[in-house]
Scaffold this motif. Structure first.
Motif, short mmCIF file in Angstrom:
data_model
loop_
_atom_site.label_atom_id
_atom_site.label_comp_id
_atom_site.label_asym_id
_atom_site.label_seq_id
_atom_site.Cartn_x
_atom_site.Cartn_y
_atom_site.Cartn_z
N ASP A 167 0.82 -1.22 0.00
CA ASP A 167 0.00 0.00 0.00
C ASP A 167 0.85 1.26 0.00
O ASP A 167 0.32 2.36 0.08
CB ASP A 167 -0.92 0.03 1.23
CG ASP A 167 -0.13 0.10 2.53
OD1 ASP A 167 1.08 -0.21 2.51
OD2 ASP A 167 -0.72 0.48 3.56
N TYR A 178 -1.16 -5.42 3.95
CA TYR A 178 -1.23 -3.95 3.93
C TYR A 178 -1.97 -3.47 2.70
O TYR A 178 -2.57 -2.40 2.70
CB TYR A 178 0.19 -3.35 3.99
CG TYR A 178 0.82 -3.67 5.31
CD1 TYR A 178 0.61 -2.86 6.42
CD2 TYR A 178 1.54 -4.85 5.48
CE1 TYR A 178 1.12 -3.20 7.66
CE2 TYR A 178 2.05 -5.20 6.72
CZ TYR A 178 1.84 -4.37 7.81
OH TYR A 178 2.32 -4.71 9.03
N GLY A 179 -1.93 -4.26 1.65
CA GLY A 179 -2.62 -3.88 0.43
C GLY A 179 -2.52 -4.98 -0.61
O GLY A 179 -2.10 -6.11 -0.31
N VAL A 210 -8.70 4.60 5.00
CA VAL A 210 -8.61 3.18 4.63
C VAL A 210 -9.70 2.39 5.37
O VAL A 210 -10.43 1.59 4.77
CB VAL A 210 -7.20 2.63 4.95
CG1 VAL A 210 -7.15 1.13 4.70
CG2 VAL A 210 -6.16 3.36 4.12
#
Ligand code: 4AD
Length: 458
Positions: free
Chosen positions: A13, A58-59, A279
Motif C-alpha cells: 500500500d 497492507y494492500g 482506509v
C-alpha cells in the motif's frame, strides 16, 4: 540483471515520492524500481501475460509478468497463496483498466522459494474453502477463510475500533486497568458460569470485570478495561459467544443521566475517530454501504414504554402472549423493535426482578432500576449498564434476595463501608458492536476464532 537500479523494498500500500510511478504514455518518464513480497491472492493468464494480484496484509498489487518470465516452470505452475518476491518498475494502469491504487508492477525478476509454494490441485485453497460453503466447515477452515477480503476487512475494522476506544477513553481521562480473568465470584448469574478447578478450589472464568472496576474508583477515578469475558451460553444464537471481548467502564460520582451522556459520547467519538482513517472508512463502506453516523441524542425509551410499544405492534413475548410489565424482552422481540425504530435506542429502567443484583433502584419508582441497554438496528443489545447500589444495607439485601452468599464478595462489599459513592458503568460487546457497524449477520464473523457451545477449534 545487475545493471538495473537497486530496488526499494515497499509494502503493497506504500505510496509517496520514494515510489514514483512511470506514466504509461510517456516512455521517457522514469519510475522507481521496487521489490515487493506477498502471497498470490489471484492469478490470471492471458495469452503470454500472467497477471498476479499480490497480497501482504497492507494492500494488494497487480503484478504483470510477461515474455520469458511468464514461461518458466514456476510461472506455469503458480498456485494461489504461494509467497513470491517480485522486482520491477511501477506504471500507471492503462486508461480503462483497474488495479489497486491505479498502478501495476511490470516484473523484471521474481523469486519463489521451493518452500513458499502453496498446494495445488485438489488440495488448492480454492478447492478447500470455496467448494464447501456451509458455515460449520468454513469455521473449521477459519485459519484459511481469514485470508479472504471480507473476513480480513472486519479484522482491520476491529483493530481500528479497539484503538479508537483507547483513544476516546484517554481523551475523557478514563484510566485503563486490567482485572483478573480467573475469579471466585459471579456478576451476571450462575447459569452462564464456566467453572474450573483452581488448585483444588472452585473458581470461574470471569463474566464481567465490573466488580473489580468498581474497586478501582477510590484510587484511580474513572476506569475502563478491554478484556475477555466468558459465558457458558447454552443457546446457539447469532449474537452469543462463549468468549467475547468486553469493553467496560466505571465512572465515579455521576448520575444516571451522566452515564447515558457519557455512553453516547464514547460511541459517537469512537465512530468518528474510526471513520477519520480513509482506509478503514473504505472497508466500512464496502461492508456496510448504507452506514450513517447515528443521530444524537439517541432515542431514550423506558422499559415500561417498550412494553406498551410491543403490545401496540402485536409483537408477542416468548410464550406467544402480549408483553406485560415484568417480562424479559426476548432477543427476537427486541430486535424487531430495534429494526422497526431503526436507530440506536437507550432502553432504560428495567424491573428489579429481571436485572442483576448490584443495580441501583430508581428513586421515583422503586419497581425499576437505573439500568440501560443500548440497542442497535440489526443486532439489538450491544451495551448493558447501570448505576450501582451504593448503600451497604441495600447491597446486603440484594445478595439475600438473589440467594447469593456475600462472603466471597467481601472485597466488593467493603467498597460500601469505606467511602461509598454514586457510581455506574457499562459493558459493551465488541463483536456485537462490529456486527452492527460492519453489517455482519453473526458475531462469529467478528472475532478471529469464535468460541460457542460445540466449538473450541481452531
Ligand atoms: O449485559 P451484560 O451481561 O452486562 C454486564 O456484564 C455488566 N456487568 C457490564 C458492566 O456494567 N460493566 O453484558 C454486557 C454486554 C452486552 O450488552 C453484550 O454486548 C455483551 O456484553 N455480551 C455478549 N457478547 C457476546 N456473547 C455473549 N455471550 C455476550 N454476553 C454479553
Amino acid at each position: 540483471d545487475t545493471s538495473l537500479p537497486k530496488a526499494v523494498k515497499i509494502k503493497l500500500d506504500e505510496t509517496g515520492p520514494h515510489v514514483k510511478l512511470r506514466n504509461g504514455q510517456d516512455a521517457e518518464s522514469k519510475g522507481t524500481r521496487v521489490r515487493v513480497i506477498g502471497r498470490v491472492h489471484r492469478e490470471r493468464k492471458q495469452k503470454d501475460v500472467l497477471f498476479v494480484t499480490l497480497r501482504d496484509g497492507y494492500g494488494f498489487m497487480q503484478c504483470v509478468i510477461t515474455g520469458q518470465l511468464a514461461k518458466t516452470y514456476d510461472a506455469l505452475t503458480l498456485t494461489r497463496e504461494t509467497s513470491m518476491e517480485v522486482y520491477g518498475e511501477m506504471f500507471e494502469v492503462p486508461a480503462g483498466a483497474h488495479a489497486p491504487l491505479n498502478r501495476e508492477l511490470h516484473a523484471d525478476y521474481y523469486k519463489i522459494n521451493h518452500e513458499w509454494k502453496a498446494a495445488g490441485g485438489d488440495d488448492a485453497i480454492t478447492n478447500r474453502v470455496q467448494a464447501k460453503g456451509d458455515p460449520s466447515t468454513l469455521l473449521d477452515l477459519r485459519h484459511l477463510t481469514l485470508r479472504g477480503e471480507v473476513a480480513s476487512s472486519v479484522m482491520f475494522v476491529r483493530d481500528a475500533i479497539e484503538f479508537a476506544f483507547h483513544q476516546a477513553y484517554k481523551e475523557t481521562r478514563v484510566r485503563k486497568v486490567s482485572p483478573p480473568a480467573l475469579v471466585q465470584t459471579q456478576v451476571e448469574g450462575g447459569a452462564t458460569l464456566f467453572k474450573f478447578d483452581y488448585y483444588g478450589e472452585p473458581a470461574f472464568l470471569t463474566q464481567s470485570s465490573q466488580l473489580y472496576l468498581e474497586t478501582c474508583l477510590p484510587s484511580m477515578g474513572d476506569v475502563y478495561c478491554i478484556e475477555k469475558s466468558f459465558r457458558a451460553e447454552k443457546s446457539l444464537t447469532r449474537r452469543h459467544l462463549s468468549e467475547y471481548t468486553h469493553i467496560e467502564a466505571e465512572l465515579d460520582f455521576i448520575t444516571f443521566d451522566d452515564l447515558l451522556t457519557h455512553l453516547e459520547h464514547i460511541i459517537c467519538r469512537v465512530l468518528e475517530l474510526t471513520l477519520a482513517d480513509p482506509v478503514i472508512a473504505g472497508y466500512i463502506k464496502v461492508l456496510n454501504p448504507d452506514f450513517k453516523l447515528p443521530e444524537r441524542p439517541f432515542k431514550r425509551m423506558k422499559y415500561s414504554d417498550a412494553i406498551e410499544w410491543l403490545r401496540e405492534h402485536d409483537i408477542p413475548n416468548e410464550e406467544g402472549q402480549p408483553h406485560t410489565f415484568g417480562d424479559d424482552i426476548a432477543e427476537a422481540a427486541e430486535r424487531r423493535m430495534t429494526d422497526i425504530i431503526n436507530r440506536p435506542i437507550f432502553l432504560t429502567h428495567f424491573p428489579v426482578e429481571i436485572k442483576a443484583f448490584y443495580m441501583q433502584r430508581d428513586k421515583e419508582d422503586p419497581r425499576v432500576t437505573e439500568s440501560v441497554d443500548c440497542l442497535m438496528p440489526g443486532v439489538g443489545e450491544i451495551v448493558g449498564g447501570s448505576m450501582r447500589l451504593d448503600d451497604y444495607e441495600q447491597l446486603m439485601a440484594a445478595f439475600k434476595r438473589e440467594g447469593l452468599d456475600p462472603a466471597p464478595y467481601y472485597w466488593y462489599t467493603d467498597q460500601r463501608k469505606y467511602g461509598s459513592s454514586p457510581h455506574g458503568g457499562y459493558g459493551l460487546g465488541l463483536e456485537r458492536f462490529l456486527a452492527w457497524l460492519c453489517k455482519q449477520h453473526t458475531v462469529r464473523d467478528c472475532c478471529l476464532y469464535p468460541r460457542y457451545m460445540g466449538r473450541c477449534t481452531p
